[in-house]
Enzyme design. Structure first.
Site, PDB file in Angstrom:
ATOM      1  N   GLU A 106       1.131  39.531  27.918  1.00 42.70           N
ATOM      2  CA  GLU A 106       1.684  40.225  29.109  1.00 42.70           C
ATOM      3  C   GLU A 106       0.983  39.969  30.227  1.00 42.70           C
ATOM      4  O   GLU A 106       1.594  40.295  31.356  1.00 42.70           O
ATOM      5  CB  GLU A 106       1.126  41.798  28.803  1.00 42.70           C
ATOM      6  CG  GLU A 106      -0.244  41.902  28.875  1.00 42.70           C
ATOM      7  CD  GLU A 106      -0.973  41.812  27.252  1.00 42.70           C
ATOM      8  OE1 GLU A 106      -2.137  42.097  27.192  1.00 42.70           O
ATOM      9  OE2 GLU A 106      -0.363  41.166  26.422  1.00 42.70           O
TER      10      GLU A 106
ATOM     11  N   SER B 163      -7.537  45.563 -12.444  1.00 45.50           N
ATOM     12  CA  SER B 163      -7.602  46.141 -13.924  1.00 45.50           C
ATOM     13  C   SER B 163      -6.007  46.154 -14.138  1.00 45.50           C
ATOM     14  O   SER B 163      -5.009  46.315 -13.441  1.00 45.50           O
ATOM     15  CB  SER B 163      -8.202  47.603 -13.985  1.00 45.50           C
ATOM     16  OG  SER B 163      -7.533  48.530 -13.185  1.00 45.50           O
TER      17      SER B 163
ATOM     18  N   ASP C  18       6.913  36.296  13.757  1.00 45.91           N
ATOM     19  CA  ASP C  18       5.222  36.911  14.293  1.00 45.91           C
ATOM     20  C   ASP C  18       5.483  38.190  14.588  1.00 45.91           C
ATOM     21  O   ASP C  18       4.720  39.097  14.056  1.00 45.91           O
ATOM     22  CB  ASP C  18       4.820  36.146  15.305  1.00 45.91           C
ATOM     23  CG  ASP C  18       3.297  36.509  15.768  1.00 45.91           C
ATOM     24  OD1 ASP C  18       2.516  36.000  15.158  1.00 45.91           O
ATOM     25  OD2 ASP C  18       3.193  37.183  16.717  1.00 45.91           O
TER      26      ASP C  18
ATOM     27  N   GLU D 202       4.010  41.565  12.690  1.00 49.74           N
ATOM     28  CA  GLU D 202       2.944  42.510  12.891  1.00 49.74           C
ATOM     29  C   GLU D 202       3.537  43.913  12.574  1.00 49.74           C
ATOM     30  O   GLU D 202       2.692  44.917  12.552  1.00 49.74           O
ATOM     31  CB  GLU D 202       2.668  42.340  14.247  1.00 49.74           C
ATOM     32  CG  GLU D 202       1.898  40.867  14.521  1.00 49.74           C
ATOM     33  CD  GLU D 202       2.140  40.441  16.179  1.00 49.74           C
ATOM     34  OE1 GLU D 202       1.313  39.361  16.394  1.00 49.74           O
ATOM     35  OE2 GLU D 202       2.803  41.077  16.841  1.00 49.74           O
TER      36      GLU D 202
ATOM     37  N   HIS E 209       2.052  30.770  21.378  1.00 49.58           N
ATOM     38  CA  HIS E 209       3.047  31.947  20.816  1.00 49.58           C
ATOM     39  C   HIS E 209       4.342  31.887  21.768  1.00 49.58           C
ATOM     40  O   HIS E 209       4.040  31.623  22.900  1.00 49.58           O
ATOM     41  CB  HIS E 209       2.413  33.202  21.049  1.00 49.58           C
ATOM     42  CG  HIS E 209       3.316  34.358  20.535  1.00 49.58           C
ATOM     43  ND1 HIS E 209       4.021  34.263  19.353  1.00 49.58           N
ATOM     44  CD2 HIS E 209       3.396  35.637  20.901  1.00 49.58           C
ATOM     45  CE1 HIS E 209       4.427  35.411  19.332  1.00 49.58           C
ATOM     46  NE2 HIS E 209       4.299  36.198  20.224  1.00 49.58           N
TER      47      HIS E 209
ATOM     48  N   GLU F 154     -10.922  55.256  -0.937  1.00 52.80           N
ATOM     49  CA  GLU F 154      -9.493  54.595  -1.906  1.00 52.80           C
ATOM     50  C   GLU F 154      -8.558  53.947  -1.023  1.00 52.80           C
ATOM     51  O   GLU F 154      -7.992  53.282  -1.707  1.00 52.80           O
ATOM     52  CB  GLU F 154      -9.232  55.864  -2.713  1.00 52.80           C
ATOM     53  CG  GLU F 154     -10.195  56.377  -3.484  1.00 52.80           C
ATOM     54  CD  GLU F 154     -10.589  55.479  -4.754  1.00 52.80           C
ATOM     55  OE1 GLU F 154     -10.005  54.448  -4.976  1.00 52.80           O
ATOM     56  OE2 GLU F 154     -11.694  55.393  -5.264  1.00 52.80           O
TER      57      GLU F 154
ATOM     58  N   GLY G 205     -10.173  32.849  26.113  1.00 53.52           N
ATOM     59  CA  GLY G 205     -10.438  33.975  25.235  1.00 53.52           C
ATOM     60  C   GLY G 205     -10.422  33.250  23.628  1.00 53.52           C
ATOM     61  O   GLY G 205     -11.016  32.421  23.544  1.00 53.52           O
TER      62      GLY G 205
ATOM     63  N   GLY H 242      -8.943  32.689  16.679  1.00 58.68           N
ATOM     64  CA  GLY H 242      -9.850  31.664  17.267  1.00 58.68           C
ATOM     65  C   GLY H 242     -10.966  31.044  16.808  1.00 58.68           C
ATOM     66  O   GLY H 242     -11.733  29.968  16.597  1.00 58.68           O
TER      67      GLY H 242
ATOM     68  N   GLU I  78     -11.381  50.122   0.476  1.00 59.10           N
ATOM     69  CA  GLU I  78     -11.076  49.095  -0.501  1.00 59.10           C
ATOM     70  C   GLU I  78      -9.909  48.153  -0.399  1.00 59.10           C
ATOM     71  O   GLU I  78      -9.665  47.205  -0.852  1.00 59.10           O
ATOM     72  CB  GLU I  78     -10.933  49.673  -1.783  1.00 59.10           C
ATOM     73  CG  GLU I  78     -12.098  50.517  -2.515  1.00 59.10           C
ATOM     74  CD  GLU I  78     -11.964  51.091  -3.802  1.00 59.10           C
ATOM     75  OE1 GLU I  78     -11.249  50.543  -4.203  1.00 59.10           O
ATOM     76  OE2 GLU I  78     -12.505  52.051  -4.268  1.00 59.10           O
TER      77      GLU I  78
END
Length: 333
Positions: free
Chosen positions: A85, A253, A192, A196, A109, A228, A27, A135, A232
């Site tokens: 899983e 700004s 990790d 998340e 992981h 908004e 994957g 990846g 962005e």
């Protein structure tokens, strides 16, 4: 104390080049790490489900994919790169019986090792190589002569060479060109998961949803609210990525800088920080891991319901229409 960084000069790739590396799962990480290792001169074989899209992708990249059982029987180094899983089931059914003394088991992981879902035999090395990027980025950076920084960790060092193997492995995927940092399975897994949940996926998503709904409830057009509060976000994230928080504030700004610095702490206040600490404790003591494991065993009823709920959000429906105005977003998909 300054963290020690390792580079290609610190890695002896020869310690791994005499071994066959099996990549279990072709994957996102699998396709990148397998190709990078092969292009670095390592002997690589890959495993995936026969006939699947990833199986066909591996074939198109010049591999002859096989089953996880076949690959783990042939290889001295077995790297499991299927989703968290799925790892325990595949390990138990196909890999465990072939994990004989002197071999090495590798992860990107630490979830299944740290939370005891996979308990490797005591006579094998267990280490981690965890690139800090998806990846496709790992592969793309390698191809242009660069690399993505990576973490390494050793859980079990039977041979006395597990760290050397991890460094050689990380160097082989290109991480030694950018920098390799040593950690532990516990630190990598817990940070990790927390990142998340509290910031990258959970925290930012809920902030966007709340901002959008606040504007819509106040009578503003959903399209304007979408631009908004969500669209962005990429501008700001890119500025974070390139220059950190200081770089972002330098680039926006002065009005945005002052507004962010004075109003942001009113949102992320002591109550929010206390909830973050609670979320971290749930990660540390295994409550989240147990919840996720049971959720998968039950067929993911909560996960599936939440996916449906999110797909029906006014924010998502508005965005789906607006993104039709932006054909450049489809490029590369």
């Amino acid at each position: 104390m300054a963290i020690k960084m390792y580079y290609d000069k610190d890695a002896d790739q020869n310690v791994l080049k005499s071994k066959t590396i099996a990549i279990i799962g072709y994957g996102s990480q699998g396709h990148a790490q397998a190709q990078n290792l092969r292009d670095s001169g390592y002997k690589v074989i890959v495993a995936d489900v026969a006939g699947s899209d990833n199986y066909k992708l591996a074939q198109s990249h010049g591999f002859q994919p096989m089953s996880a059982a076949e690959a783990s029987a042939q290889a001295e180094v077995i790297q499991i790169l299927v989703p968290d899983e799925l790892q325990r089931r595949i390990y138990t059914a196909e890999i465990q019986k072939n994990l004989t003394a002197g071999k090495a088991l590798v992860f990107s992981h630490g979830f299944n090792i740290h939370f005891g879902q996979i308990m490797p035999p005591k006579d094998v090395d267990v280490y981690m190589v965890a690139p800090k990027g998806p990846g496709h980025l790992v592969r793309r950076q390698y191809e242009i002569g660069a690399g993505v920084p990576s973490l390494i960790a050793v859980f079990q060092d039977v041979s006395g060479n597990a760290k050397d193997l991890a460094l050689a492995h990380a160097s082989g995927i290109g991480a030694g060109r950018a920098g390799i940092i040593e950690t532990t399975f516990r630190e990598e897994t817990e940070t990790d998961l927390f990142g998340e949940q509290a910031v990258l996926c959970g925290g930012i998503t809920e902030l966007i949803k709340a901002g959008f709904q606040t504007l819509v409830d106040a009578g503003y057009q959903p399209e304007i609210a979408y631009f908004e509060c969500l669209h962005e976000m990429k501008l700001i994230v890119d500025l974070f990525y390139e220059g950190g928080i200081a770089g972002m504030y330098y680039s926006v700004s002065d009005t945005a800088e002052y507004g962010g610095m004075t109003r942001g702490p009113r949102l992320i206040n002591d109550a929010v920080k206390a909830e973050m600490r609670t979320i971290l404790r749930e990660v540390q003591d295994g409550r989240f891991a147990r919840e996720w494991i049971l959720e998968n065993q039950a067929g993911r009823p909560t996960h599936n319901a939440l996916r449906r709920e999110h797909s029906e959000l006014p924010l998502e429906k508005t965005g789906k229409q607006l993104r039709k105005m932006m054909p450049w977003l489809k490029k590369g998909k």
